[in-house]
Scaffold this motif. Structure first.
Motif, PDB file in Angstrom:
ATOM      1  N   PHE A   1       0.839  -1.198   0.000  1.00  0.00           N
ATOM      2  CA  PHE A   1       0.000   0.000   0.000  1.00  0.00           C
ATOM      3  C   PHE A   1       0.876   1.251   0.000  1.00  0.00           C
ATOM      4  O   PHE A   1       2.012   1.245   0.500  1.00  0.00           O
ATOM      5  N   ALA A   2       0.322   2.306  -0.533  1.00  0.00           N
ATOM      6  CA  ALA A   2       1.037   3.583  -0.551  1.00  0.00           C
ATOM      7  C   ALA A   2       1.271   4.063   0.875  1.00  0.00           C
ATOM      8  O   ALA A   2       0.487   3.747   1.777  1.00  0.00           O
ATOM      9  N   PRO A   3       2.344   4.811   1.102  1.00  0.00           N
ATOM     10  CA  PRO A   3       2.671   5.260   2.467  1.00  0.00           C
ATOM     11  C   PRO A   3       1.514   5.944   3.181  1.00  0.00           C
ATOM     12  O   PRO A   3       1.333   5.762   4.394  1.00  0.00           O
ATOM     13  N   GLU A   4       0.709   6.725   2.454  1.00  0.00           N
ATOM     14  CA  GLU A   4      -0.386   7.440   3.122  1.00  0.00           C
ATOM     15  C   GLU A   4      -1.503   6.506   3.599  1.00  0.00           C
ATOM     16  O   GLU A   4      -2.327   6.897   4.438  1.00  0.00           O
ATOM     17  N   HIS A   5      -1.535   5.292   3.065  1.00  0.00           N
ATOM     18  CA  HIS A   5      -2.581   4.350   3.467  1.00  0.00           C
ATOM     19  C   HIS A   5      -2.094   3.310   4.488  1.00  0.00           C
ATOM     20  O   HIS A   5      -2.898   2.537   5.014  1.00  0.00           O
ATOM     21  N   ARG A   6      -0.797   3.311   4.745  1.00  0.00           N
ATOM     22  CA  ARG A   6      -0.250   2.301   5.640  1.00  0.00           C
ATOM     23  C   ARG A   6      -0.723   2.430   7.091  1.00  0.00           C
ATOM     24  O   ARG A   6      -0.820   1.421   7.784  1.00  0.00           O
ATOM     25  N   PRO A   7      -0.989   3.655   7.591  1.00  0.00           N
ATOM     26  CA  PRO A   7      -1.522   3.724   8.962  1.00  0.00           C
ATOM     27  C   PRO A   7      -2.806   2.908   9.151  1.00  0.00           C
ATOM     28  O   PRO A   7      -2.998   2.276  10.183  1.00  0.00           O
ATOM     29  N   LEU A   8      -3.684   2.903   8.136  1.00  0.00           N
ATOM     30  CA  LEU A   8      -4.907   2.108   8.229  1.00  0.00           C
ATOM     31  C   LEU A   8      -4.571   0.623   8.216  1.00  0.00           C
ATOM     32  O   LEU A   8      -5.127  -0.149   9.010  1.00  0.00           O
ATOM     33  N   VAL A   9      -3.649   0.237   7.334  1.00  0.00           N
ATOM     34  CA  VAL A   9      -3.230  -1.170   7.275  1.00  0.00           C
ATOM     35  C   VAL A   9      -2.638  -1.591   8.618  1.00  0.00           C
ATOM     36  O   VAL A   9      -2.951  -2.669   9.142  1.00  0.00           O
ATOM     37  N   ASP A  10      -1.784  -0.746   9.181  1.00  0.00           N
ATOM     38  CA  ASP A  10      -1.162  -1.059  10.469  1.00  0.00           C
ATOM     39  C   ASP A  10      -2.209  -1.169  11.581  1.00  0.00           C
ATOM     40  O   ASP A  10      -2.130  -2.044  12.442  1.00  0.00           O
ATOM     41  N   ALA A  11      -3.186  -0.246  11.559  1.00  0.00           N
ATOM     42  CA  ALA A  11      -4.207  -0.238  12.610  1.00  0.00           C
ATOM     43  C   ALA A  11      -5.042  -1.505  12.563  1.00  0.00           C
ATOM     44  O   ALA A  11      -5.330  -2.127  13.595  1.00  0.00           O
ATOM     45  N   VAL A  12      -5.443  -1.906  11.349  1.00  0.00           N
ATOM     46  CA  VAL A  12      -6.239  -3.133  11.215  1.00  0.00           C
ATOM     47  C   VAL A  12      -5.394  -4.350  11.596  1.00  0.00           C
ATOM     48  O   VAL A  12      -5.854  -5.244  12.306  1.00  0.00           O
ATOM     49  N   GLY A  13      -4.147  -4.384  11.134  1.00  0.00           N
ATOM     50  CA  GLY A  13      -3.264  -5.504  11.467  1.00  0.00           C
ATOM     51  C   GLY A  13      -3.018  -5.612  12.956  1.00  0.00           C
ATOM     52  O   GLY A  13      -3.030  -6.704  13.531  1.00  0.00           O
ATOM     53  N   THR A  14      -2.807  -4.465  13.595  1.00  0.00           N
ATOM     54  CA  THR A  14      -2.590  -4.453  15.051  1.00  0.00           C
ATOM     55  C   THR A  14      -3.818  -4.984  15.779  1.00  0.00           C
ATOM     56  O   THR A  14      -3.702  -5.735  16.755  1.00  0.00           O
ATOM     57  N   GLN A  15      -4.994  -4.594  15.298  1.00  0.00           N
ATOM     58  CA  GLN A  15      -6.221  -5.060  15.939  1.00  0.00           C
ATOM     59  C   GLN A  15      -6.354  -6.576  15.809  1.00  0.00           C
ATOM     60  O   GLN A  15      -6.784  -7.250  16.746  1.00  0.00           O
ATOM     61  N   LEU A  16      -5.990  -7.114  14.670  1.00  0.00           N
ATOM     62  CA  LEU A  16      -6.038  -8.565  14.482  1.00  0.00           C
ATOM     63  C   LEU A  16      -5.108  -9.263  15.471  1.00  0.00           C
ATOM     64  O   LEU A  16      -5.488 -10.237  16.131  1.00  0.00           O
ATOM     65  N   VAL A  17      -3.878  -8.768  15.566  1.00  0.00           N
ATOM     66  CA  VAL A  17      -2.887  -9.382  16.459  1.00  0.00           C
ATOM     67  C   VAL A  17      -3.321  -9.262  17.917  1.00  0.00           C
ATOM     68  O   VAL A  17      -3.222 -10.216  18.697  1.00  0.00           O
ATOM     69  N   GLU A  18      -3.827  -8.090  18.306  1.00  0.00           N
ATOM     70  CA  GLU A  18      -4.260  -7.892  19.681  1.00  0.00           C
ATOM     71  C   GLU A  18      -5.440  -8.807  20.027  1.00  0.00           C
ATOM     72  O   GLU A  18      -5.547  -9.300  21.157  1.00  0.00           O
ATOM     73  N   THR A  19      -6.309  -9.028  19.058  1.00  0.00           N
ATOM     74  CA  THR A  19      -7.442  -9.926  19.296  1.00  0.00           C
ATOM     75  C   THR A  19      -6.947 -11.326  19.623  1.00  0.00           C
ATOM     76  O   THR A  19      -7.495 -12.012  20.497  1.00  0.00           O
ATOM     77  N   LEU A  20      -5.896 -11.759  18.940  1.00  0.00           N
ATOM     78  CA  LEU A  20      -5.345 -13.093  19.194  1.00  0.00           C
ATOM     79  C   LEU A  20      -4.723 -13.192  20.576  1.00  0.00           C
ATOM     80  O   LEU A  20      -4.693 -14.274  21.168  1.00  0.00           O
TER      81      LEU A  20
END
Length: 340
Positions: free
Chosen positions: A203-222
Motif C-alpha cells: 500500500f502507498a505510504p499514506e494508506h499504511r496507517p490504516l493497514v497497520d491499525a487493522v493488522g494491530t487489531q487482528l494481532v491484539e485480538t489473538l
C-alpha cells in the motif's frame, strides 16, 4: 500386572462395582461371569490384584473395589467402546443441527452431553488461536471508523472497531479487505501475523496507517484471553453420586467453579487419542482426587486437529466405555456441525 485371566477378573470387578456400587466378592464373580476357573483360582487372582494395587478391600468382611490404578488398567485395555444407540445418534444430530449460532451450539452440546452421561459436562469455547480464518470483513462505520469482523471455521465471530486519524478511503478499505482475505483465509489465526505485517508494503505510504491499525487489531485480538472460557451443565448429577465420595462433594464443586482449573486440565491434554481419560490423582488437583475426567477435542477437520475440548467429569466409579463413547460421538457431531 500380567495374565489375561487376571485382567478378565479385574474387568468383571470394575463392571460389577460400577453397576451395583457394592464391593465385589469371589462368589459373586463366579455367579455372574463365565471366567472358566474355580472359585479358589479367582480368589488367588483377586489376592494378586490386591497385592498389585489394582483392587482394595474397603472393610474387613467386604469384597473388593477397584482402585485408581485398577481403573487405569481397565481403561487402557478397553478393546472397544460401547456404541451409541441409533436413537441416541439421531437425537444428537437433530439437536445440534437446529442450533442457530455458536453460542447456541455450545449450550446445546453441554446439555446433551450431561443428559447422555448423567455426569457433569464441560465444553470449552473454540480457541481463537487454534481456529482457521474463514473470512474477514471490513465495514466502514463513518469517515474515520471501521469495523473489523473476524469469522472463523468454528463459527466464531469477533468484532473490533478501528479508529483512524484520517478519513478512510472506501476503495482502500475494499482493497485491504480483499488482500487480507487472500493471504489469511484458510490459515490458523496464529499464523497470520507474518502475512499481515508484510501486507503493508503493498500500500502507498499514506494508506499504511490504516493497514497497520487493522493488522494491530487482528494481532491484539489473538492475544486476548477472553476466549478461554467454558460452560458446564449437569452439576446436579454430582448430588446423586454423593455416595461415591468419601468426603463431601464440596471440593469437587469448588474446583468446577474455578474455570481456570478446568481450562488448565484441558490444556494439559493432547489430541493423540480420540478420547483422553484422567483418573483420580492424575487430575493433579486436591478437589478432584476422587473424580475422573473424560475429554475429546473438537472443531478440527481431522480428529487430532481440534480447536477446543469438551468432556465429562464424574466420580471414578463411572461407566467408562459408555462415557467415552458419548464424549467421542458428541465431539464428532459437533465438529461436523461447525464445518457444515
Amino acid at each position: 500386572m500380567t495374565g489375561d485371566r487376571r485382567l478378565d477378573v479385574l474387568r468383571a470387578i470394575v463392571q460389577d462395582y460400577v453397576h451395583t456400587r457394592e464391593p465385589v466378592g469371589s462368589r459373586v464373580l463366579v455367579e455372574r461371569h463365565s471366567l472358566g476357573v474355580s472359585p479358589a483360582t479367582i480368589r488367588n487372582d483377586m489376592a494378586a490384584l490386591e497385592e498389585g494395587g489394582y483392587i482394595a478391600q474397603p472393610h474387613t468382611s467386604a469384597g473388593r473395589v477397584p482402585t485408581d490404578k485398577g481403573y487405569r488398567l481397565f481403561v487402557d485395555h478397553l478393546d472397544s467402546l460401547k456404541p451409541l444407540s441409533p436413537a441416541e445418534r439421531r437425537a444428537i444430530q437433530a439437536l445440534l443441527a437446529e442450533a442457530v449460532d455458536l453460542d447456541d451450539v455450545v449450550e446445546r452440546t453441554v446439555r446433551l452431553l450431561a443428559q447422555l452421561t448423567q455426569q457433569v459436562a464441560v465444553v470449552q469455547y473454540p480457541s481463537l488461536r487454534r481456529s482457521v480464518l474463514r473470512h474477514l470483513e471490513l465495514v466502514p462505520l463513518g469517515d474515520t471508523r471501521i469495523l473489523v469482523v473476524i469469522i472463523t471455521d468454528s463459527g466464531r465471530v469477533e468484532q473490533r472497531t478501528v479508529e483512524s486519524n484520517h478519513a478512510i478511503d472506501p476503495a482502500v478499505a475494499a482493497e485491504l479487505r480483499a488482500r487480507l482475505n487472500a493471504v489469511c483465509a484458510g490459515r490458523r489465526l496464529s499464523q497470520i501475523v507474518g502475512p499481515v505485517t508484510e501486507l503493508r508494503e503493498r500500500f502507498a505510504p499514506e494508506h499504511r496507517p490504516l493497514v497497520d491499525a487493522v493488522g494491530t487489531q487482528l494481532v491484539e485480538t489473538l492475544r486476548e484471553e477472553t476466549e478461554e472460557r467454558i460452560v458446564m451443565a449437569g452439576t446436579a448429577h454430582l448430588a446423586r453420586a454423593d455416595l461415591d465420595f468419601t468426603r463431601t462433594i464440596g471440593p469437587v464443586l469448588e474446583a468446577l467453579e474455578e474455570q481456570v482449573v478446568m481450562l488448565r486440565l484441558f490444556s494439559e491434554m493432547t489430541d493423540e487419542d480420540p478420547v483422553t481419560v484422567r483418573i483420580g490423582a492424575e487430575n493433579h488437583h486436591e478437589g478432584l482426587l476422587e473424580t475422573s475426567l473424560v475429554t475429546s477435542s473438537y472443531g478440527g477437520e481431522m480428529p487430532d486437529d481440534g480447536v477446543a475440548r469438551l468432556g465429562v467429569l464424574g466420580p471414578t466409579r463411572m461407566d467408562y466405555p459408555g462415557t467415552m463413547s458419548a464424549v467421542r460421538a458428541v465431539a464428532r457431531y459437533l465438529s461436523r456441525i461447525l464445518h457444515a
